[in-house]
Write a protein that holds these residues in place. Structure first.
Motif, short mmCIF file in Angstrom:
data_model
loop_
_atom_site.label_atom_id
_atom_site.label_comp_id
_atom_site.label_asym_id
_atom_site.label_seq_id
_atom_site.Cartn_x
_atom_site.Cartn_y
_atom_site.Cartn_z
N PHE A 88 0.82 -1.21 0.00
CA PHE A 88 0.00 0.00 0.00
C PHE A 88 0.86 1.27 0.00
O PHE A 88 1.69 1.47 0.88
CB PHE A 88 -0.93 0.02 1.21
N ASN A 176 -3.37 0.26 -3.35
CA ASN A 176 -2.69 -1.03 -3.39
C ASN A 176 -1.91 -1.08 -4.71
O ASN A 176 -2.48 -1.34 -5.77
CB ASN A 176 -3.71 -2.16 -3.31
N LYS A 220 -0.72 -2.61 5.46
CA LYS A 220 -2.18 -2.64 5.43
C LYS A 220 -2.73 -1.22 5.52
O LYS A 220 -1.98 -0.28 5.71
CB LYS A 220 -2.73 -3.49 6.57
#
Length: 220
Positions: A88, A176, A220
């Motif tokens: 990410f 992402n 994340k």
């Protein structure tokens, strides 16, 4: 060098970066510590006139501002990041004005008030290099993607903000990168080799102002 050659050169220079720093893998990988006024590992790339990049205090935060007057120059950070560990990309940005009356999918309209590149280096074969350009578009809806007008097979543009996103305060983004490369190029990418930012108005001969906050990769 004519305009077409300059813009192809501009894209190739950004694409043709070689990783000169060791692989970075952690829960969070810092790329641009602009809030700490750090530009040590960022190198300028000037293509047509010089976009001015300067630190500025905005409230309690320090950001990196960019002012382009018919110019195109960027800043490149060569850093190898493992997308399997930290896929990410996180950043914040804002613009002061959009660029009206541009068809951003044409060579004449290939200007953006703000953009963040993520680059996969092709090694000796620069034409194998690939880049995703996350852009704050002026006349394209968010979520739309297209091939760069000069090198459509090597650089893909993705409008994160678009025509209805009026100039505002700093906005946080998260993408992402592994998924975006898969979607836009149809291939799995594990490592990226560089990140770049650029505010450019060389094709439209206009003026744009933007600001960039910290950039980092996360798990994340």
């Amino acid at each position: 060098m004519n305009t077409w050659q300059r813009n192809v050169y501009k894209t190739l220079i950004i694409l043709g970066v070689m990783a000169s720093h060791p692989l970075m893998a952690a829960d969070n990988v810092p790329v641009g510590d602009f809030s700490q006024q750090q530009l040590t590992d960022w190198k300028p790339q000037v293509f047509s006139g010089k976009t001015a990049y300067e630190f500025e205090q905005q409230g309690k935060e320090t950001v990196l501002t960019a002012t382009s007057q018919a110019s195109a120059s960027g800043l490149v950070r060569r850093i190898r990041v493992d997308l399997q560990e930290t896929p990410f990309l996180n950043w914040s940005w804002q613009i002061q004005n959009q660029l009206p009356d541009l068809n951003e999918q044409t060579k004449a309209g290939d200007d953006y008030a703000a953009r963040v590149y993520v680059v996969v280096d092709g090694g000796l074969l620069k034409w194998n290099s690939k880049a995703v350009n996350y852009v704050w578009a002026s006349n394209t809806p968010p979520g739309q993607s297209w091939g760069n007008a000069f090198l459509p097979d090597n650089a893909k543009m993705l409008a994160v903000r678009g025509e209805k996103d009026k100039p505002m305060g700093m906005v946080k983004e998260k993408r992402n990168v592994a998924a975006d490369f898969k979607q836009l190029f149809g291939t799995e990418v594990r490592y990226i080799d560089a990140v770049a930012i650029m505010t450019d108005t060389d094709n439209s001969k206009g003026e744009a102002q933007a600001a960039y906050g910290d950039i980092f990769f996360s798990s994340k």
